[in-house]
Design an enzyme around this catalytic site. Structure first.
Site, short mmCIF file in Angstrom:
data_model
loop_
_atom_site.label_atom_id
_atom_site.label_comp_id
_atom_site.label_asym_id
_atom_site.label_seq_id
_atom_site.Cartn_x
_atom_site.Cartn_y
_atom_site.Cartn_z
N ARG A 198 15.94 16.51 86.72
CA ARG A 198 16.32 15.82 85.50
C ARG A 198 17.83 15.73 85.42
O ARG A 198 18.56 16.63 85.84
CB ARG A 198 15.78 16.56 84.27
CG ARG A 198 14.29 16.34 83.99
CD ARG A 198 14.01 14.88 83.63
NE ARG A 198 12.63 14.63 83.29
CZ ARG A 198 11.69 14.23 84.14
NH1 ARG A 198 12.01 14.07 85.42
NH2 ARG A 198 10.46 13.98 83.72
N GLU A 218 19.12 7.09 80.87
CA GLU A 218 18.31 6.15 81.65
C GLU A 218 17.83 5.03 80.75
O GLU A 218 17.35 5.29 79.65
CB GLU A 218 17.13 6.89 82.29
CG GLU A 218 17.57 7.94 83.31
CD GLU A 218 16.43 8.62 84.05
OE1 GLU A 218 15.29 8.12 83.96
OE2 GLU A 218 16.68 9.63 84.71
N HIS A 276 14.87 6.41 89.33
CA HIS A 276 13.83 7.33 88.85
C HIS A 276 12.47 6.95 89.43
O HIS A 276 11.48 6.77 88.70
CB HIS A 276 13.78 7.34 87.32
CG HIS A 276 13.17 8.61 86.78
ND1 HIS A 276 13.57 9.20 85.60
CD2 HIS A 276 12.18 9.41 87.26
CE1 HIS A 276 12.85 10.29 85.37
NE2 HIS A 276 11.99 10.43 86.37
#
Length: 323
Positions: A234, A263, A281
């Site tokens: 993360r 994000e 991601h």
């Protein structure tokens, strides 16, 4: 049942769920439009967005179900107080951990082979650079795996074939991986010592608020000069400003990032002018991972609809809220 995704990303997740839950309504909205639809949602999917107490009190939903593992955007304390179940899908059971581990190795190899330099050799008029750049082999290098949970264990298993030396930094002292030799184990509190040994540092650790910027100036200053850093966990674990400084100085030779401080991330950030390989991601976005997560997710939706307790809960409200 109405299932509301907080964000319009990860479309394949919704496609998989639609096939498994044909009688349920699945809706995806940008964060600024969620409030208008929260009142009639039965289940909320946070993805990478924030689900706070204000949103909980605006709605009547009784289950926050993540499509995956990360719950860093969910106020679990508030959910428990408001009688809302919070559930995730364990990475090893779904196949997600294996997919993320594969992606970590991809980033390690791209950094080792100097992928950004390779891209530059493909420009017209530089045929004299054929046969360059010179890369670095993984063999006999030291890899520090930060977090020996599902992803960390899968990564360790896959690294055996590369004949690397493995050290770990973990919050569970003594945790091992069957069939994998771990040269040295460090507690998370001793990250600088672990980093000082490593040619590659791979962040695989679950994120919790107390781990915000766990990897900051102290840890990176202690890193072996020229080490590579990979983050498939993360973005909040890593201080991006400190990483930028370390890249500029050469303390860190390069970084492979699949997760970011926000994000979608702004690719105009100065960090991306350095030796950084960035992917959007997608480490866990694979056929195997999504099929496994979707099956577990759909199972919890059916349990919730039947008035049963969902699996893989992160909390235990005393009195559960139902529509």
């Amino acid at each position: 049942m109405k299932i509301l995704f907080c964000g319009e990303g990860f479309p394949e997740a919704r496609r998989q769920l639609a096939a498994l839950l044909p009688d349920d309504k699945i809706l995806a909205l940008p964060p600024d439009r969620i409030g208008r639809h929260i009142a009639d949602a039965d289940i909320v999917v946070p993805t990478v967005n924030r689900v706070d107490e204000t949103l909980m009190q605006e709605g009547h939903f009784g289950l926050i179900q993540q499509f995956g593992v990360g719950l860093e955007g969910v106020d679990i304390t508030a959910a428990t107080k408001n009688g809302i179940w919070v559930a995730r899908v364990p990475s090893e059971e779904s196949g997600n951990a294996a997919s993320v581990a594969e992606h970590a190795i991809l980033l390690m190899l791209m950094l080792s082979k100097r992928w950004n330099d390779i891209i530059r050799t493909r420009k017209p008029g530089i045929q004299d650079r054929w046969g360059t750049p010179t890369g670095q082999a993984l063999r006999e290098k030291t890899v520090c795996i930060v977090g020996l949970g599902g992803i960390g264990r899968e990564l360790a298993r896959r690294l055996v074939g590369f004949r690397v030396r493995i050290v770990t930094a973990d919050d569970h002292p003594g945790r091992t991986v069957p069939g994998v030799e771990i040269a040295r184990q460090y507690p998370l509190s001793d990250l600088p010592a672990a980093f000082a040994e490593a040619d590659y540092i791979v962040l695989c650790l679950n994120y919790t608020p107390d781990r915000f910027h766990l990897v900051g100036s102290t840890a990176l200053a202690a890193a072996k000069p020229g080490a590579y850093l990979v983050n498939v966990a993360r973005g909040g674990l890593l201080d991006e400003d400190t990483l930028l400084t370390a890249l500029k100085s050469g303390q860190v030779a390069g970084a492979g990032l699949d997760v970011f401080w926000q994000e979608p991330v702004d690719m105009g950030h100065p960090l991306f002018s350095e030796n950084v390989i960035a992917t959007p991601h997608i480490a866990g976005v694979t056929d195997v991972s999504y099929e496994g997560i979707a099956r577990a997710f759909a199972g919890n939706v059916k349990r919730y609809a039947a008035g049963e307790t969902p699996l893989y809960l992160a909390n235990a409200p005393e009195k559960v809220r139902h529509r």
